[in-house]
Enzyme design. Structure first.
Site, short mmCIF file in Angstrom:
data_model
loop_
_atom_site.label_atom_id
_atom_site.label_comp_id
_atom_site.label_asym_id
_atom_site.label_seq_id
_atom_site.Cartn_x
_atom_site.Cartn_y
_atom_site.Cartn_z
NE ARG A 166 34.00 54.07 34.35
CZ ARG A 166 35.00 53.17 34.26
NH1 ARG A 166 35.92 53.08 35.19
NH2 ARG A 166 35.07 52.38 33.22
CE1 TYR A 169 34.45 57.31 25.64
CE2 TYR A 169 33.75 55.56 27.11
CZ TYR A 169 34.19 55.97 25.88
OH TYR A 169 34.37 55.04 24.87
CG ASP A 170 30.13 56.55 31.71
OD1 ASP A 170 31.21 56.47 31.13
OD2 ASP A 170 29.88 55.93 32.75
NE ARG A 235 35.40 46.90 33.05
CZ ARG A 235 35.04 47.12 34.32
NH1 ARG A 235 34.45 46.18 35.02
NH2 ARG A 235 35.29 48.29 34.89
N1 UDP Z 1 42.22 47.69 36.03
C1 UDP Z 1 43.11 47.08 36.89
N2 UDP Z 1 44.43 47.43 36.76
C2 UDP Z 1 44.89 48.29 35.83
C3 UDP Z 1 43.97 48.88 34.95
C4 UDP Z 1 42.63 48.57 35.08
O1 UDP Z 1 42.76 46.27 37.76
O2 UDP Z 1 46.11 48.52 35.79
C5 UDP Z 1 40.81 47.33 36.18
C6 UDP Z 1 39.85 48.52 36.28
O3 UDP Z 1 39.73 48.95 37.61
C7 UDP Z 1 38.57 47.92 35.73
C8 UDP Z 1 39.06 46.88 34.73
O4 UDP Z 1 40.41 46.65 35.01
O5 UDP Z 1 37.87 47.27 36.75
C9 UDP Z 1 38.96 47.35 33.28
O6 UDP Z 1 39.51 48.61 33.21
P1 UDP Z 1 39.85 49.31 31.83
O7 UDP Z 1 40.52 50.60 32.16
O8 UDP Z 1 40.57 48.36 30.94
O9 UDP Z 1 38.45 49.56 31.14
P2 UDP Z 1 36.98 49.93 31.63
O10 UDP Z 1 36.21 48.71 31.32
O11 UDP Z 1 36.95 50.22 33.10
O12 UDP Z 1 36.61 51.11 30.81
#
Ligand code: UDP
Length: 333
Positions: A166, A169-170, A235
């Protein structure tokens, strides 16, 4: 501002609005064919402004421009803002939204992601400086990394792994914030930095790999919902119309210091998957998959600053927003 040696390879396709002498204020939005960028373009047009959207379609989509392209005050230019960009005419606002934004997308385009956050930000700031325009950077909650402070206020400096998947991006977004502050301090550019927390709504790509599109497409197709890890990571999800009203408020009433924009309603990913199954009436089950490296454990915006300074807060509840997004995914998934 003189062009750097890497002169633009952009192919200008600006229409009549470029030379429009209507006196309407004009905004330029990089990433204008993206999910949030296209909603912003629409909001500016509804406010009676002219808009120039820039996009190179690495992750944006021409289908997001369908509702915009017939409007007389809208222009589009296919352009890569990592290269010098010159635009004729006045600009009131320069918004930098171009970037891959989902973990699988920036993992697939790490160098481009770094460039658009650094060189792209520098070029958009240079444009804002040349036009005496207000500049707004779309930064992200990712600048907090895997946060050790919860919820996250803007004063928290974050916990980011620069060399993990990551990091491209970060760190690009952290550098982008440093660029915005440098142009403010060195050149007195009128800058804004918003830190966008997880946002969803129509025009998200079905295949961008984020939780909301994945879960919705899977629920609609009757496939298992892929919850990564045990699903206890959290989230906080904001509906796109709330985010857009926050951006407009920051442009009008914000200052140069970063400001969180997001909905503080926090859910675990397991709860999110169960909610989407319930709302969609799906018979899908949940299947656990490996947790990605450096996946943040928790994320919730502290929006005290936005509430106090802007009088802004999200209005769309979680289920209400998810229903609207679901309706969109039903039409495309
Ligand atoms: N996630 C999940 N299943 C998926 C896609 C994402 O459980 O099919 C989880 C991912 O591991 C994270 C959270 O959902 O903990 C949010 O992921 P996302 O990719 O939406 O955005 P992020 O906040 O990580 O940028």
């Amino acid at each position: 501002m003189s062009p750097p040696p890497c002169a633009s390879s952009a192919s200008p396709t600006e229409g009549s609005a470029a030379s429009n002498q209507s006196g309407k204020p004009r905004a330029v939005v990089s990433g204008g064919a993206g999910f949030i960028g296209s909603h912003l373009c629409e909001a500016f047009l509804n406010e009676g402004m002219r808009v120039l959207a820039l996009d190179n379609f690495i992750t944006g989509s021409s289908s997001n421009l369908k509702v915009l392209e017939d409007k007389p005050d809208f222009e589009f230019r296919k352009a890569n803002v990592n290269e010098f960009i010159d635009i004729e005419g006045d600009l009131r606002y320069v918004l930098h939204f171009a970037s891959p934004a989902s973990p699988p997308q920036y993992d697939a385009n790490p160098i481009h992601t770094l460039k658009v956050g650094t060189l792209g930000t520098m070029n958009m700031l240079g444009l804002a400086r040349a036009k005496s325009a207000i500049f707004l950077l779309a930064s992200t909650s990712e600048v907090y990394g895997d946060p050790l402070v919860h919820p996250q206020p803007e004063s928290y400096w974050g916990n980011v792994n620069p060399i993990g998947p990551r990091g491209c991006y970060d760190e690009a977004k952290r550098c982008a914030e440093a660029f915005a502050m440098a142009y403010k301090r060195a050149h007195q550019v009128d800058t804004r930095i918003i830190r966008i927390f997880n946002t969803h709504g129509p025009r998200m790509q079905v295949s961008d790999g984020r939780a909301v599109p994945n879960f919705m497409a899977q629920a609609i197709r009757g496939e298992p919902l892929t919850v990564y890890g045990d699903g206890s990571q959290t989230r906080s999800l904001c509906y796109v119309s709330d985010l857009v009203s926050g951006v407009l408020a920051v442009l009008e009433r914000g200052d140069e210091m970063p400001i969180n924009l997001g909905n503080p309603h926090e859910v675990t990913m397991l709860e999110l998957a169960e909610t989407i199954i319930g709302l969609s009436g799906s018979s899908s089950r949940i299947e656990h998959r490996e947790l990605p490296i450096d996946d943040p454990r928790q994320r919730q915006p502290d929006i005290t600053r936005a509430r106090t300074m802007l009088g802004w807060e999200p209005r769309v509840g979680l289920e209400e927003g998810l229903m609207k997004t679901l309706e969109y995914f039903r039409s495309v998934a």
